[in-house]
Design a protein around this motif. Structure first.
Motif, PDB file in Angstrom:
ATOM      1  N   CYS A 163       0.867  -1.183   0.000  1.00 14.02           N
ATOM      2  CA  CYS A 163       0.000   0.000   0.000  1.00 14.02           C
ATOM      3  C   CYS A 163       0.906   1.236   0.000  1.00 14.02           C
ATOM      4  O   CYS A 163       0.758   2.124  -0.823  1.00 14.02           O
ATOM      5  CB  CYS A 163      -0.907  -0.036   1.234  1.00 14.02           C
ATOM      6  SG  CYS A 163      -1.982   1.388   1.350  1.00 14.02           S
TER       7      CYS A 163
ATOM      8  N   ARG B 146       3.626  -1.261  -7.511  1.00 14.20           N
ATOM      9  CA  ARG B 146       2.919  -0.141  -6.905  1.00 14.20           C
ATOM     10  C   ARG B 146       3.533   0.192  -5.549  1.00 14.20           C
ATOM     11  O   ARG B 146       4.199  -0.643  -4.934  1.00 14.20           O
ATOM     12  CB  ARG B 146       1.426  -0.435  -6.720  1.00 14.20           C
ATOM     13  CG  ARG B 146       1.102  -1.551  -5.744  1.00 14.20           C
ATOM     14  CD  ARG B 146      -0.278  -1.378  -5.085  1.00 14.20           C
ATOM     15  NE  ARG B 146      -0.266  -0.319  -4.086  1.00 14.20           N
ATOM     16  CZ  ARG B 146      -1.297   0.469  -3.809  1.00 14.20           C
ATOM     17  NH1 ARG B 146      -2.435   0.310  -4.435  1.00 14.20           N
ATOM     18  NH2 ARG B 146      -1.191   1.417  -2.873  1.00 14.20           N
TER      19      ARG B 146
ATOM     20  N   LYS C 235      -0.063   9.072   1.178  1.00  8.67           N
ATOM     21  CA  LYS C 235      -1.233   8.239   1.470  1.00  8.67           C
ATOM     22  C   LYS C 235      -2.415   9.082   1.934  1.00  8.67           C
ATOM     23  O   LYS C 235      -2.330   9.738   2.975  1.00  8.67           O
ATOM     24  CB  LYS C 235      -0.895   7.211   2.564  1.00  8.67           C
ATOM     25  CG  LYS C 235       0.112   6.154   2.207  1.00  8.67           C
ATOM     26  CD  LYS C 235      -0.201   5.405   0.931  1.00  8.67           C
ATOM     27  CE  LYS C 235      -1.542   4.721   0.880  1.00  8.67           C
ATOM     28  NZ  LYS C 235      -1.828   4.129  -0.455  1.00  8.67           N
TER      29      LYS C 235
ATOM     30  N   HIS D  89      -8.500  -3.424  -2.252  1.00 11.19           N
ATOM     31  CA  HIS D  89      -9.431  -2.457  -1.657  1.00 11.19           C
ATOM     32  C   HIS D  89     -10.873  -2.900  -1.903  1.00 11.19           C
ATOM     33  O   HIS D  89     -11.775  -2.568  -1.144  1.00 11.19           O
ATOM     34  CB  HIS D  89      -9.195  -1.056  -2.224  1.00 11.19           C
ATOM     35  CG  HIS D  89      -7.872  -0.486  -1.805  1.00 11.19           C
ATOM     36  ND1 HIS D  89      -6.715  -0.735  -2.505  1.00 11.19           N
ATOM     37  CD2 HIS D  89      -7.518   0.276  -0.735  1.00 11.19           C
ATOM     38  CE1 HIS D  89      -5.708  -0.131  -1.882  1.00 11.19           C
ATOM     39  NE2 HIS D  89      -6.158   0.482  -0.815  1.00 11.19           N
TER      40      HIS D  89
ATOM     41  N   GLU E 188      -2.343  -5.540  -3.271  1.00 14.19           N
ATOM     42  CA  GLU E 188      -1.435  -5.050  -2.229  1.00 14.19           C
ATOM     43  C   GLU E 188      -0.714  -6.222  -1.583  1.00 14.19           C
ATOM     44  O   GLU E 188      -1.338  -7.160  -1.076  1.00 14.19           O
ATOM     45  CB  GLU E 188      -2.199  -4.219  -1.193  1.00 14.19           C
ATOM     46  CG  GLU E 188      -2.569  -2.856  -1.777  1.00 14.19           C
ATOM     47  CD  GLU E 188      -3.119  -1.853  -0.783  1.00 14.19           C
ATOM     48  OE1 GLU E 188      -3.185  -0.666  -1.160  1.00 14.19           O
ATOM     49  OE2 GLU E 188      -3.493  -2.229   0.341  1.00 14.19           O
TER      50      GLU E 188
ATOM     51  N   ASP F  85      -3.060  -0.345   5.544  1.00 23.89           N
ATOM     52  CA  ASP F  85      -3.797  -1.438   4.876  1.00 23.89           C
ATOM     53  C   ASP F  85      -3.200  -2.834   5.078  1.00 23.89           C
ATOM     54  O   ASP F  85      -3.345  -3.702   4.202  1.00 23.89           O
ATOM     55  CB  ASP F  85      -3.947  -1.135   3.367  1.00 23.89           C
ATOM     56  CG  ASP F  85      -5.045  -0.111   3.102  1.00 23.89           C
ATOM     57  OD1 ASP F  85      -5.799   0.206   4.044  1.00 23.89           O
ATOM     58  OD2 ASP F  85      -5.144   0.367   1.959  1.00 23.89           O
TER      59      ASP F  85
ATOM     60  N   GLN G  25      -5.545  -6.036   4.674  1.00 27.62           N
ATOM     61  CA  GLN G  25      -5.950  -6.560   3.369  1.00 27.62           C
ATOM     62  C   GLN G  25      -4.760  -7.038   2.526  1.00 27.62           C
ATOM     63  O   GLN G  25      -4.945  -7.583   1.439  1.00 27.62           O
ATOM     64  CB  GLN G  25      -6.762  -5.521   2.587  1.00 27.62           C
ATOM     65  CG  GLN G  25      -5.936  -4.345   2.076  1.00 27.62           C
ATOM     66  CD  GLN G  25      -6.792  -3.202   1.588  1.00 27.62           C
ATOM     67  OE1 GLN G  25      -7.900  -2.994   2.065  1.00 27.62           O
ATOM     68  NE2 GLN G  25      -6.300  -2.439   0.631  1.00 27.62           N
TER      69      GLN G  25
HETATM   70 MN    MN Z   1      -4.078   0.806   0.224  1.00 25.45          MN
END
Ligand code: MN
Ligand code: PEP
Length: 281
Positions: free
Chosen positions: A46, A70, A75, A215, A241, A252, A255
Motif C-alpha cells: 500500500c 505499486r 497516502k 481495496h 497489495e 492497509d 488486506q
Molecule cells: Mn491501500
C-alpha cells in the motif's frame, strides 16, 4: 448498442465513449501494454515504507510474475492521525526498485504540486478520494503520463467515465480505469467489488480497465477468487497489495497478502493470462 446502455449514457457524448472511438485505446508503459490481449499484475505495498522494504517486495513480486510495481508515496488516509506516507524521500526508493527490477512503477498523486517530484514515476494514480478533483484532472490532462483513475466508492460508472473525460478533453488519452469496490450495506467486506462494471465499461468506453480486489474486498482470502473473476470479466489487469509482513504494515495491513500468498495467487492465475504468460513475462 443496447437501449438500456443508451439510456444510461443519456446525452453525455464524450471522447471516452466507444461510439466516438471504436478502437481500444492502448496505454503503454515500458514493456507493458494495457488495452489489448495482455493481462497485467500490478503488485506492491500500500505504502512505500523504507528503501529496504520496497526493494525486497519489488524483487519478490517480480520473481512471482508481477509486471508493474505499486507503492504509495503520499497516502490519503481517512484519519489525519494515521500514517500519511513517507513523502518526497520515498520517490528515490521507488525509482531504485524500478531500476533494479525493470518494473514500471505506479504511485498516487494527491496534489498537482507533486507533478514534478513524481516525474520519474511511470503512471500516476488518482485515488478514489480524488476521482472528482476536477482541477487536478484537468491539469493531468495537460501532460502525457499515463493516469490510473480509480472509481470512487460512491460513484457510478458514468461518473467515473465523466471524470476520465476531464483528463481526455485536455489532450491526454493515456488513461486506465480501475474498479476498486463501492460502498453498500454489506459489511463482511471493506467494499463491494462491482465486477459487472468491467464488461459495462468495456462496452461503453475504449479505455482499458483493471480491478483492485485488495481495496475491493479488504479481505486477503477473497483476493485470489476475485482476481480470477476480474480476468474472466475482461480486465486488462489487477492490482494487489502485497507486504512482506502484513501485520507490521503501516497502512492497509489487514488486506495485504504476504509474499507466499502472492506467489500462490500468481500460480493460480497462470492459465488466465494467455499470451502474456506464454511470452514468459
Ligand atoms: Mn491501500
Ligand atoms: C491505494 O491504492 O492504496 C488507495 C488508497 O486506493 P483507493 O484510492 O482506491 O482507496
Amino acid at each position: 448498442m443496447s437501449d438500456w446502455i443508451k439510456e444510461y449514457i443519456g446525452d453525455f457524448d464524450g471522447l471516452v465513449l466507444r461510439k466516438n472511438h471504436p478502437e481500444n485505446t492502448i496505454v503503454d508503459m515500458g514493456d507493458a501494454r494495457f488495452g489489448d490481449d495482455e493481462r497485467h499484475i500490478i503488485a506492491g505495498p500500500c505504502a512505500v515504507e523504507s528503501e529496504k522494504q520496497i526493494l525486497h517486495i519489488a524483487r519478490e513480486v517480480k520473481r512471482a510474475g508481477a509486471t508493474l510495481l505499486r507503492g504509495g508515496i503520499f497516502k490519503p488516509r481517512t484519519s489525519p492521525y494515521d500514517f500519511q506516507g513517507r513523502g518526497d524521500e520515498a520517490v528515490k526508493w521507488l525509482v531504485k526498485a524500478k531500476e533494479e527490477t525493470g518494473l514500471p512503477v505506479v504511485s498516487e498523486i494527491v496534489d498537482i504540486s507533486q507533478l514534478e517530484l513524481m516525474s520519474p514515476i511511470d503512471m500516476l494514480q488518482v485515488g478514489a478520494r480524488n476521482m472528482q478533483n476536477f482541477e487536478m484532472l484537468k491539469k493531468l490532462g495537460r501532460q502525457n503520463k499515463p493516469i490510473l483513475l480509480k472509481r470512487s466508492p460512491a460513484s457510478t460508472v458514468k461518473e467515473l467515465l465523466m471524470a476520465a473525460e476531464y483528463i481526455m478533453a485536455e489532450g491526454n488519452s493515456n488513461i486506465i480505469l480501475c474498479e476498486r469496490g463501492i460502498r453498500t450495506f454489506e459489511n463482511a467486506t471493506r467494499n463491494t467489488l462491482d465486477l459487472a462494471a468491467v464488461p459495462l465499461i468495456k462496452m461503453v468506453s475504449h479505455l482499458p480497465v483493471i480491478v483492485d480486489p485488495s481495496h475491493g474486498t479488504g479481505r486477503p482470502e477473497l483476493i485470489a477468487p476475485m482476481a480470477a473473476a476480474s480476468f474472466s470479466a475482461g480486465a486488462s489487469g489487477i492490482m494487489i497489495e502485497v507486504h512482506s509482513n502484513p501485520e507490521e504494515a503501516l497502512s492497509d495491513g489487514k488486506q495485504a497478502v504476504d509474499l507466499k500468498e502472492f506467489s500462490r495467487i500468481m500460480n493460480s492465475l497462470k492459465g488466465m493470462r494467455g499470451q502474456f504468460m506464454e511470452r514468459g513475462l
